[in-house]
Design an enzyme around this catalytic site. Structure first.
Site, PDB file in Angstrom:
ATOM      1  N   TRP A 183       1.022  -1.194   0.119  1.00  0.00           N
ATOM      2  CA  TRP A 183       0.423  -0.001  -0.199  1.00  0.00           C
ATOM      3  C   TRP A 183       1.455   1.371   0.315  1.00  0.00           C
ATOM      4  O   TRP A 183       1.204   1.428   0.721  1.00  0.00           O
ATOM      5  CB  TRP A 183      -1.210  -0.202   1.415  1.00  0.00           C
ATOM      6  CG  TRP A 183      -1.628  -0.984   0.833  1.00  0.00           C
ATOM      7  CD1 TRP A 183      -3.043  -0.839   0.554  1.00  0.00           C
ATOM      8  CD2 TRP A 183      -1.828  -2.596   1.737  1.00  0.00           C
ATOM      9  NE1 TRP A 183      -4.167  -2.167   0.715  1.00  0.00           N
ATOM     10  CE2 TRP A 183      -2.967  -3.003   1.307  1.00  0.00           C
ATOM     11  CE3 TRP A 183      -1.008  -2.804   2.632  1.00  0.00           C
ATOM     12  CZ2 TRP A 183      -3.312  -4.469   1.922  1.00  0.00           C
ATOM     13  CZ3 TRP A 183      -1.297  -3.961   2.835  1.00  0.00           C
ATOM     14  CH2 TRP A 183      -2.047  -4.544   2.150  1.00  0.00           C
ATOM     15  N   HIS A 215      -6.771   1.492   2.661  1.00  0.00           N
ATOM     16  CA  HIS A 215      -7.839   1.175   2.486  1.00  0.00           C
ATOM     17  C   HIS A 215      -8.810   0.964   3.862  1.00  0.00           C
ATOM     18  O   HIS A 215      -8.981   1.555   4.575  1.00  0.00           O
ATOM     19  CB  HIS A 215      -7.726  -0.854   2.622  1.00  0.00           C
ATOM     20  CG  HIS A 215      -6.847  -1.215   3.224  1.00  0.00           C
ATOM     21  ND1 HIS A 215      -5.989  -2.349   3.843  1.00  0.00           N
ATOM     22  CD2 HIS A 215      -6.394  -0.833   4.258  1.00  0.00           C
ATOM     23  CE1 HIS A 215      -5.283  -2.675   4.705  1.00  0.00           C
ATOM     24  NE2 HIS A 215      -5.063  -1.072   5.470  1.00  0.00           N
ATOM     25  N   ARG A 217      -4.097   5.866  -2.187  1.00  0.00           N
ATOM     26  CA  ARG A 217      -2.432   5.701  -1.907  1.00  0.00           C
ATOM     27  C   ARG A 217      -1.725   6.690  -3.133  1.00  0.00           C
ATOM     28  O   ARG A 217      -2.309   7.248  -4.705  1.00  0.00           O
ATOM     29  CB  ARG A 217      -2.812   4.413  -2.991  1.00  0.00           C
ATOM     30  CG  ARG A 217      -3.577   2.620  -2.217  1.00  0.00           C
ATOM     31  CD  ARG A 217      -3.972   1.843  -2.586  1.00  0.00           C
ATOM     32  NE  ARG A 217      -4.359   1.250  -1.914  1.00  0.00           N
ATOM     33  CZ  ARG A 217      -4.675   0.024  -2.270  1.00  0.00           C
ATOM     34  NH1 ARG A 217      -4.538  -0.826  -3.286  1.00  0.00           N
ATOM     35  NH2 ARG A 217      -5.935  -0.831  -0.962  1.00  0.00           N
ATOM     36  N   GLN A 240     -13.843   1.750  -1.506  1.00  0.00           N
ATOM     37  CA  GLN A 240     -13.639   0.276  -1.647  1.00  0.00           C
ATOM     38  C   GLN A 240     -14.870   0.394  -0.118  1.00  0.00           C
ATOM     39  O   GLN A 240     -15.677   1.375   0.070  1.00  0.00           O
ATOM     40  CB  GLN A 240     -12.276   0.048  -0.452  1.00  0.00           C
ATOM     41  CG  GLN A 240     -11.465  -0.105  -1.463  1.00  0.00           C
ATOM     42  CD  GLN A 240     -10.046  -1.152  -0.481  1.00  0.00           C
ATOM     43  OE1 GLN A 240     -10.505  -0.559   0.689  1.00  0.00           O
ATOM     44  NE2 GLN A 240      -9.888  -1.508  -1.171  1.00  0.00           N
ATOM     45  N   VAL A 272      -5.870 -11.851   6.113  1.00  0.00           N
ATOM     46  CA  VAL A 272      -6.267 -12.795   6.028  1.00  0.00           C
ATOM     47  C   VAL A 272      -5.385 -14.389   5.858  1.00  0.00           C
ATOM     48  O   VAL A 272      -4.348 -14.297   5.516  1.00  0.00           O
ATOM     49  CB  VAL A 272      -7.576 -13.059   5.207  1.00  0.00           C
ATOM     50  CG1 VAL A 272      -8.389 -11.722   5.408  1.00  0.00           C
ATOM     51  CG2 VAL A 272      -6.663 -12.834   3.609  1.00  0.00           C
ATOM     52  N   ALA A 301     -13.615 -11.769   5.071  1.00  0.00           N
ATOM     53  CA  ALA A 301     -14.034 -10.342   4.797  1.00  0.00           C
ATOM     54  C   ALA A 301     -12.832 -10.013   3.380  1.00  0.00           C
ATOM     55  O   ALA A 301     -12.880 -11.215   2.680  1.00  0.00           O
ATOM     56  CB  ALA A 301     -12.716  -9.785   6.081  1.00  0.00           C
TER      57      ALA A 301
HETATM   58  C1  FA5 Z   1      -6.888  -3.992  -0.548  1.00  0.00           C
HETATM   59  O1  FA5 Z   1      -6.826  -3.247   0.000  1.00  0.00           O
HETATM   60  C2  FA5 Z   1      -7.207  -5.260   1.169  1.00  0.00           C
HETATM   61  N1  FA5 Z   1      -7.675  -4.419   2.537  1.00  0.00           N
HETATM   62  C3  FA5 Z   1      -8.737  -6.271   0.232  1.00  0.00           C
HETATM   63  C4  FA5 Z   1      -9.410  -6.888   1.703  1.00  0.00           C
HETATM   64  C5  FA5 Z   1      -9.805  -7.091   2.507  1.00  0.00           C
HETATM   65  C6  FA5 Z   1      -8.352  -8.127   1.462  1.00  0.00           C
HETATM   66  C7  FA5 Z   1     -10.274  -7.543   3.549  1.00  0.00           C
HETATM   67  C8  FA5 Z   1      -9.082  -9.064   2.196  1.00  0.00           C
HETATM   68  C9  FA5 Z   1      -9.853  -8.671   3.307  1.00  0.00           C
HETATM   69  P1  FA5 Z   1      -6.134  -4.549  -2.722  1.00  0.00           P
HETATM   70  O2  FA5 Z   1      -5.239  -3.401  -2.960  1.00  0.00           O
HETATM   71  O3  FA5 Z   1      -6.334  -5.452  -3.600  1.00  0.00           O
HETATM   72  O4  FA5 Z   1      -6.409  -5.027  -1.329  1.00  0.00           O
HETATM   73  O5  FA5 Z   1      -7.326  -3.296  -2.826  1.00  0.00           O
HETATM   74  C10 FA5 Z   1      -8.764  -3.811  -2.990  1.00  0.00           C
HETATM   75  C11 FA5 Z   1      -9.745  -3.614  -4.367  1.00  0.00           C
HETATM   76  O6  FA5 Z   1      -9.696  -2.164  -4.483  1.00  0.00           O
HETATM   77  C12 FA5 Z   1      -8.804  -4.027  -6.002  1.00  0.00           C
HETATM   78  O7  FA5 Z   1      -9.198  -5.300  -5.786  1.00  0.00           O
HETATM   79  C13 FA5 Z   1      -9.250  -2.510  -6.633  1.00  0.00           C
HETATM   80  O8  FA5 Z   1     -11.111  -3.222  -6.569  1.00  0.00           O
HETATM   81  C14 FA5 Z   1      -9.864  -1.601  -5.546  1.00  0.00           C
HETATM   82  N2  FA5 Z   1      -8.693  -0.833  -5.678  1.00  0.00           N
HETATM   83  C15 FA5 Z   1      -7.107  -0.875  -5.257  1.00  0.00           C
HETATM   84  N3  FA5 Z   1      -5.225   0.094  -5.643  1.00  0.00           N
HETATM   85  C16 FA5 Z   1      -6.969   0.798  -6.519  1.00  0.00           C
HETATM   86  C17 FA5 Z   1      -6.895   1.979  -7.394  1.00  0.00           C
HETATM   87  N4  FA5 Z   1      -5.729   2.199  -7.292  1.00  0.00           N
HETATM   88  N5  FA5 Z   1      -7.811   2.782  -8.257  1.00  0.00           N
HETATM   89  C18 FA5 Z   1      -9.154   1.718  -7.835  1.00  0.00           C
HETATM   90  N6  FA5 Z   1      -8.873   1.139  -7.354  1.00  0.00           N
HETATM   91  C19 FA5 Z   1      -8.228   0.098  -6.276  1.00  0.00           C
END
Ligand code: FA5
Length: 352
Positions: free
Chosen positions: A161, A182, A208, A222, A265, A319
């Site tokens: 992140w 997130h 981010r 999110q 997780v 989750a």
């Molecule tokens: C997470 O942020 C984890 N907190 C998700 C999670 C929650 C995992 C609970 C397990 C249990 P990640 O970085 O992959 O994961 O982001 C999750 C989702 O947010 C991605 O699949 C995407 O749909 C969205 N996302 C992430 N980064 C971006 C971005 N820069 N722009 C738009 N959507 C994004």
């Protein structure tokens, strides 16, 4: 002039003057009328002046008639002035009056932003499966964003992140603040405040420090999901998310789960939907993979449960954290996530 003559003359003069007064229709005409009858050389003034030369026996009756005529003319003039003023005022108002039969100016109608719509759709679909909706802070402590999610200081997973730090810490300088990367910090916040069973979804903004492309923004939304109870398994996670995908995208879209790693997780998965643009063949939008990832998910790590005082030997949970803009890309066939926040009305009006 005899008494009868003078009196008749005054009465004729009064009738004539009042007739003329009736047709005077503005202040100029009124003034001309006043000069003609009541002015220094006006007709009635002449009569009044001539009274003195009448024989004494005629003078009384003629004088009384002439004075009565003067009072009548002065009163007539005042009344007529009043009428003309009122008529002018009414005419003025008529000039300004609104014609209610004219068609009105169109008022531009606003509409909901596509993110708001999709966030509501997502929350509603989970609400109908028994989840409540809660919200949390966008500026977050490091503790909640990372540490309570099993990502201690110095853990390499923090690099997953790219973080925007805030220039503020707590008093001992141990707990920096950041723009949450997130919505997962809300997992700990919700569990700290309530006993199991828990079933919530948490919509909200995330930030981010990363470069943008068709599927990445530096600021996006999110929707976090969390379900904790006795006996929850990965089958519950998959069943819930399949049902969500069916409700949002319809039965024909393909769903893919793959193993993924998130420190909070165990096991972890990501869920993707086949690309709307190329139907899974591979294109610019799906980075030639045929799939668009919409969320990370998994079974809540025992350490996270312990950290909030839940016994992991009794309770288990799942989750997930999904990107609503990515869901909207797929649902509405939008080719670039950057359109959402570019403030281009040509784009936004399509959803109004
Ligand atoms: C997470 O942020 C984890 N907190 C998700 C999670 C929650 C995992 C609970 C397990 C249990 P990640 O970085 O992959 O994961 O982001 C999750 C989702 O947010 C991605 O699949 C995407 O749909 C969205 N996302 C992430 N980064 C971006 C971005 N820069 N722009 C738009 N959507 C994004």
């Amino acid at each position: 002039m005899s008494e009868a003559n003078t009196t008749d003359q005054v009465e004729d003069l009064q009738s004539k003057a009042l007739r003329e007064l009736k047709v005077a229709s503005d202040t100029e005409q009124l003034e001309a009328w006043r000069v003609a009858f009541l002015g220094r050389r006006g007709e009635l003034t002449q009569v009044l002046r001539g009274l003195g030369s009448l024989p004494a026996e005629e003078r009384r009756a003629a004088g009384a008639a002439a004075n009565a005529a003067r009072v009548a003319l002065e009163q007539g003039l005042e009344d007529r002035e009043q009428q003309i003023k009122q008529a002018d005022a009414a005419a003025g108002m008529a000039g300004e009056a609104i014609d209610v039969t004219l068609p009105g100016w169109p008022v531009p109608r606003g509409g909901l932003h596509p993110t708001t719509r999709i966030v509501r759709d997502i929350c509603n679909s989970f609400a109908s499966m028994g989840f409540s909706v809660v919200e949390g802070p966008e500026v977050e402590w490091d503790t909640y964003n990372f540490e309570k999610l099993n990502i201690p200081k110095g853990h390499p997973a923090r690099d997953m992140w790219a973080t925007l730090w805030v220039d503020h810490t707590d008093e001992d300088g141990d707990h920096p603040m950041l723009m949450r990367t997130h919505t997962s910090p809300m997992q700990a916040r919700v569990m700290e405040k309530s006993d199991p069973p828990v079933r919530v979804v948490v919509p909200g903004r995330c930030y981010r420090y990363e470069a943008t492309d068709p599927t990445h923004e530096w600021h996006f939304y999110q929707v976090e999901g969390l379900a904790v109870d006795r006996g929850i398994t990965l089958a519950d996670l998959k069943g819930t998310l399949y049902e969500f995908a069916r409700r949002i995208f319809g039965a024909e879209r393909k769903v893919r789960f793959r193993c993924d790693y998130f420190p909070f997780v165990e096991p972890g998965v990501d869920m993707s939907i086949d690309c709307f643009l190329c139907d899974g063949k591979g294109c610019r939008v799906c980075a030639d993979t045929g799939w668009i990832e919409i969320m990370g998910a998994g079974m809540v790590h025992p350490k996270v449960l312990e950290g909030v005082g839940y016994d992991p030997n009794i309770y288990t949970g799942f989750a997930f954290g999904m990107g609503p803009e990515r869901v909207a890309l797929l649902k509405y066939g939008i080719e670039d996530i950057r359109l959402f926040y570019a403030n281009d009305l040509r784009f936004l009006r399509q959803f109004a």
